[in-house]
Design a protein around this motif. Sequence first.
Motif, short mmCIF file in Angstrom:
data_model
loop_
_atom_site.label_atom_id
_atom_site.label_comp_id
_atom_site.label_asym_id
_atom_site.label_seq_id
_atom_site.Cartn_x
_atom_site.Cartn_y
_atom_site.Cartn_z
N PRO A 281 0.82 -1.21 0.00
CA PRO A 281 0.00 0.00 0.00
C PRO A 281 0.85 1.26 0.00
CG PRO A 281 -0.87 -1.58 1.55
CD PRO A 281 0.43 -2.13 1.07
N GLY A 282 0.55 2.17 -0.91
CA GLY A 282 1.27 3.43 -0.98
C GLY A 282 2.63 3.35 -1.62
N LYS A 283 2.99 2.19 -2.13
CA LYS A 283 4.31 2.03 -2.74
C LYS A 283 4.17 1.61 -4.20
CE LYS A 283 6.87 0.92 1.47
NZ LYS A 283 7.85 -0.01 2.10
N GLU A 284 5.26 1.78 -4.93
CA GLU A 284 5.26 1.36 -6.32
C GLU A 284 5.47 -0.16 -6.42
OE1 GLU A 284 7.02 5.41 -8.43
OE2 GLU A 284 8.13 3.53 -8.54
N ARG A 285 5.03 -0.69 -7.53
CA ARG A 285 5.25 -2.11 -7.78
C ARG A 285 6.74 -2.36 -7.91
NH1 ARG A 285 1.27 -5.07 -11.89
NH2 ARG A 285 -0.11 -3.95 -10.46
N GLU A 286 7.23 -3.43 -7.28
CA GLU A 286 8.65 -3.71 -7.33
C GLU A 286 8.91 -5.16 -7.74
OE1 GLU A 286 10.54 -3.26 -3.51
OE2 GLU A 286 9.32 -4.83 -2.56
N PHE A 287 10.06 -5.34 -8.33
CA PHE A 287 10.50 -6.65 -8.78
C PHE A 287 10.84 -7.52 -7.58
CE2 PHE A 287 12.50 -9.87 -11.18
CZ PHE A 287 13.72 -10.17 -10.58
N ALA B 18 2.39 -7.55 0.93
CA ALA B 18 2.07 -6.88 -0.33
C ALA B 18 1.12 -7.75 -1.13
CB ALA B 18 3.34 -6.63 -1.14
N VAL B 19 0.61 -7.18 -2.20
CA VAL B 19 -0.06 -7.98 -3.21
C VAL B 19 1.01 -8.46 -4.19
CG1 VAL B 19 -1.77 -8.04 -5.06
CG2 VAL B 19 -2.20 -6.69 -2.98
N TYR B 20 1.03 -9.74 -4.40
CA TYR B 20 2.04 -10.34 -5.27
C TYR B 20 1.40 -10.64 -6.64
CZ TYR B 20 5.44 -10.71 -1.57
OH TYR B 20 6.36 -10.42 -0.58
N PHE B 21 2.06 -10.15 -7.67
CA PHE B 21 1.57 -10.30 -9.03
C PHE B 21 2.50 -11.19 -9.84
CE2 PHE B 21 -1.75 -7.10 -9.00
CZ PHE B 21 -1.35 -6.23 -8.00
N THR C 85 -2.30 -11.73 -5.68
CA THR C 85 -2.70 -12.47 -4.49
C THR C 85 -2.08 -11.80 -3.27
OG1 THR C 85 -2.81 -14.66 -3.46
CG2 THR C 85 -0.79 -14.15 -4.67
N GLN C 86 -2.87 -11.64 -2.22
CA GLN C 86 -2.41 -10.93 -1.04
C GLN C 86 -1.57 -11.83 -0.15
OE1 GLN C 86 -3.05 -7.56 0.02
NE2 GLN C 86 -1.50 -8.09 1.56
N VAL C 87 -0.42 -11.31 0.24
CA VAL C 87 0.44 -11.96 1.23
C VAL C 87 0.59 -11.00 2.40
CG1 VAL C 87 2.76 -12.81 1.74
CG2 VAL C 87 1.67 -13.36 -0.45
N THR C 88 0.20 -11.45 3.57
CA THR C 88 0.28 -10.62 4.77
C THR C 88 1.13 -11.34 5.81
OG1 THR C 88 -1.93 -9.70 4.34
CG2 THR C 88 -1.02 -9.42 6.56
#
Length: 125
Positions: A41-47, A92-95, A119-122
């Motif tokens: 949340p609030g962050k850019e998508r990262e590798f 994060a949400v993992y894509f 898919t959400q990973v918490t």
Amino acid sequence: QVRLEESGGGLVQAGGSLRVSCAASERTFSRNAMGWFRQAPGKEREFVAAISWSSGTTYYAGSVKGRFTISRDNAKNTVYLQMNSLKPEDTAVYFCAAGWVIGTAITRSAEYGYWGQGTQVTVSS
């Protein structure tokens, strides 16, 4: 068109493990690489990690190297991300992504043409 379907996310305590999977609808001629990216949340998508479908060469972000392992099952057109020693900052949400990507571009999200729904990973502390 390649369809990607992720599964396996969930809630885990810090130090625990999870495995997420991504099944592709088509065979390898549509892509030569598959990767995992994440977005908090609030962050850019990262590798996070990627794998060359033909050679099996793997790539990892520094933040997950040694803890996460990407692998593939050619027969099932599926890529996996085994996540060990999880930390709260891994939440994060993992894509899952697929595309025709060459060289170090494999770490860049813009190079991938196909994406799963996430898919959400918490990870709780």
